[in-house]
Write a protein that holds these residues in place. Structure first.
Motif, PDB file in Angstrom:
ATOM      1  N   GLU A 201      31.972  71.004  19.563  1.00 30.27           N
ATOM      2  CA  GLU A 201      32.124  72.420  19.876  1.00 30.27           C
ATOM      3  C   GLU A 201      31.658  73.280  18.713  1.00 30.27           C
ATOM      4  OE1 GLU A 201      36.248  74.426  19.101  1.00 30.27           O
ATOM      5  OE2 GLU A 201      36.615  72.604  20.278  1.00 30.27           O
ATOM      6  N   ALA A 202      31.399  74.542  19.022  1.00 28.16           N
ATOM      7  CA  ALA A 202      31.025  75.536  18.006  1.00 28.16           C
ATOM      8  C   ALA A 202      31.500  76.889  18.492  1.00 28.16           C
ATOM      9  CB  ALA A 202      29.516  75.536  17.763  1.00 28.16           C
ATOM     10  N   SER A 203      31.816  77.771  17.555  1.00 32.09           N
ATOM     11  CA  SER A 203      32.340  79.089  17.905  1.00 32.09           C
ATOM     12  C   SER A 203      31.461  80.195  17.333  1.00 32.09           C
ATOM     13  CB  SER A 203      33.768  79.257  17.368  1.00 32.09           C
ATOM     14  OG  SER A 203      34.650  78.338  17.981  1.00 32.09           O
ATOM     15  N   ALA A 204      31.556  81.363  17.957  1.00 33.71           N
ATOM     16  CA  ALA A 204      30.830  82.543  17.484  1.00 33.71           C
ATOM     17  C   ALA A 204      31.562  83.785  17.961  1.00 33.71           C
ATOM     18  CB  ALA A 204      29.393  82.533  17.995  1.00 33.71           C
ATOM     19  N   SER A 205      31.316  84.885  17.270  1.00 40.54           N
ATOM     20  CA  SER A 205      31.955  86.154  17.616  1.00 40.54           C
ATOM     21  C   SER A 205      30.902  87.218  17.865  1.00 40.54           C
ATOM     22  CB  SER A 205      32.885  86.617  16.481  1.00 40.54           C
ATOM     23  OG  SER A 205      33.907  85.671  16.247  1.00 40.54           O
ATOM     24  N   ALA A 212      28.794  86.579  22.735  1.00 42.17           N
ATOM     25  CA  ALA A 212      29.519  85.551  21.990  1.00 42.17           C
ATOM     26  C   ALA A 212      29.258  84.172  22.574  1.00 42.17           C
ATOM     27  CB  ALA A 212      31.013  85.856  21.985  1.00 42.17           C
ATOM     28  N   GLU A 213      29.193  84.069  23.905  1.00 42.88           N
ATOM     29  CA  GLU A 213      28.907  82.786  24.545  1.00 42.88           C
ATOM     30  C   GLU A 213      27.513  82.296  24.173  1.00 42.88           C
ATOM     31  OE1 GLU A 213      29.486  83.496  28.686  1.00 42.88           O
ATOM     32  OE2 GLU A 213      31.677  83.357  28.575  1.00 42.88           O
ATOM     33  N   GLN A 214      26.534  83.204  24.198  1.00 36.95           N
ATOM     34  CA  GLN A 214      25.170  82.826  23.827  1.00 36.95           C
ATOM     35  C   GLN A 214      25.114  82.353  22.376  1.00 36.95           C
ATOM     36  OE1 GLN A 214      22.501  82.503  25.576  1.00 36.95           O
ATOM     37  NE2 GLN A 214      22.908  83.560  27.489  1.00 36.95           N
ATOM     38  N   ALA A 215      25.792  83.083  21.504  1.00 32.33           N
ATOM     39  CA  ALA A 215      25.779  82.718  20.086  1.00 32.33           C
ATOM     40  C   ALA A 215      26.488  81.387  19.850  1.00 32.33           C
ATOM     41  CB  ALA A 215      26.439  83.825  19.259  1.00 32.33           C
ATOM     42  N   ALA A 216      27.562  81.141  20.570  1.00 35.41           N
ATOM     43  CA  ALA A 216      28.281  79.872  20.433  1.00 35.41           C
ATOM     44  C   ALA A 216      27.420  78.713  20.929  1.00 35.41           C
ATOM     45  CB  ALA A 216      29.595  79.935  21.199  1.00 35.41           C
ATOM     46  N   ALA A 219      24.805  78.017  18.350  1.00 34.39           N
ATOM     47  CA  ALA A 219      25.384  77.320  17.198  1.00 34.39           C
ATOM     48  C   ALA A 219      25.628  75.852  17.515  1.00 34.39           C
ATOM     49  CB  ALA A 219      26.687  78.001  16.791  1.00 34.39           C
ATOM     50  N   LEU A 220      26.071  75.548  18.720  1.00 27.97           N
ATOM     51  CA  LEU A 220      26.327  74.166  19.104  1.00 27.97           C
ATOM     52  C   LEU A 220      25.018  73.386  19.216  1.00 27.97           C
ATOM     53  CD1 LEU A 220      28.199  71.909  19.817  1.00 27.97           C
ATOM     54  CD2 LEU A 220      28.459  72.876  22.115  1.00 27.97           C
ATOM     55  N   LEU A 224      24.040  70.040  17.098  1.00 28.78           N
ATOM     56  CA  LEU A 224      23.633  68.784  17.712  1.00 28.78           C
ATOM     57  C   LEU A 224      22.361  68.237  17.061  1.00 28.78           C
ATOM     58  CD1 LEU A 224      24.301  69.707  21.439  1.00 28.78           C
ATOM     59  CD2 LEU A 224      25.615  68.090  20.061  1.00 28.78           C
ATOM     60  N   GLY A 225      21.593  69.124  16.459  1.00 30.36           N
ATOM     61  CA  GLY A 225      20.427  68.730  15.692  1.00 30.36           C
ATOM     62  C   GLY A 225      19.390  67.967  16.483  1.00 30.36           C
TER      63      GLY A 225
END
Length: 228
Positions: A201-205, A212-216, A219-220, A224-225
């Motif tokens: 998981e990853a979080s964003a604000s 925020a969902e798009q940014a999260a 980030a995820l 995952l790379g």
């Protein structure tokens, strides 16, 4: 009715000199400062969204004559979405000339993505009414510039890309969970966690749940790379 020095300078950054300067002033007026004698920019925003869409649809057809509708649609969405409009608005410093009420000024309205995106669409409509379709098209193509040629890289939004990543591995779609909400009611900040069934998981604000969902999701995907 005369333009201020700042508005005159903005015309140059925009690339259009208005014959009817009241159109520009209307486009720059947010609802927080409108009144019975001062109309806000919401009606212009409605029109500008449609003008932008037509210009971008035509530009995409010209740019890739062999593309299918399925290829064109995500490119179109990437070019006309509010985030892109706000990015263009920042490049020409539209926020500096927005006419805002005290509450919006106190809460950083000149930097808010939603306000900038809406105002950019309103300005496009003002150019269209003032100078016609050719003027609006010229301004849009100039401001959007290389985005049209490079849009393929941005055509899939992060949430779509993450969902496709999960589906390709036989996993359930990602879940998006609001983990925090801060700030005043009129200007909230949402924190969203993007979660996979396998536990990553990853979080964003951001100032809206969608952002925020798009940014999260983005980030995820980065976390995952090479696996992505």
């Amino acid at each position: 009715m005369k333009l201020s020095r700042e508005q005159t300078a903005f015309q140059k950054r925009l690339g259009h000199e208005f014959d009817r300067v009241e159109l520009l002033q209307n486009a720059l007026t947010h609802s927080s400062v409108s009144s019975a004698t001062r109309e806000d920019n919401q009606r212009l925003e409605f029109l500008g969204d449609r003008v932008l869409g037509l210009v971008m649809a035509e530009a995409l057809l010209r740019a890739d004559r062999g593309a299918s509708e399925g290829q064109l649609a995500p490119r179109f969405n990437a070019l006309v979405r509010k985030e892109t409009c706000a990015d263009v608005a920042r490049e020409i410093d539209l926020g500096a000339v927005l006419r805002l009420g005290r509450s919006e000024m106190m809460t950083g309205g000149r930097r808010k993505q939603a306000l900038l995106g809406d105002a950019m669409e309103a300005v496009i409509a003002a150019v269209y009414i003032d100078g016609g379709f050719d003027a609006a098209q010229r301004v849009i193509l100039s401001l959007w510039g290389s985005r049209i040629e490079t849009v393929e890289a941005d055509a899939r939004d992060a949430k779509t890309a993450l969902q496709e990543w999960a589906q390709a591995r036989g996993m359930q779609p990602p879940r998006y969970v609001e983990t925090a909400r801060t700030g005043p009611d009129h200007s909230p900040v949402f924190t969203i966690a993007a979660r996979l069934a396998t536990g990553e998981e990853a979080s964003a604000s951001a100032g809206s749940k969608r952002q925020a969902e798009q940014a999260a999701a983005e980030a995820l995907l980065k976390a995952l790379g090479p696996k992505g």
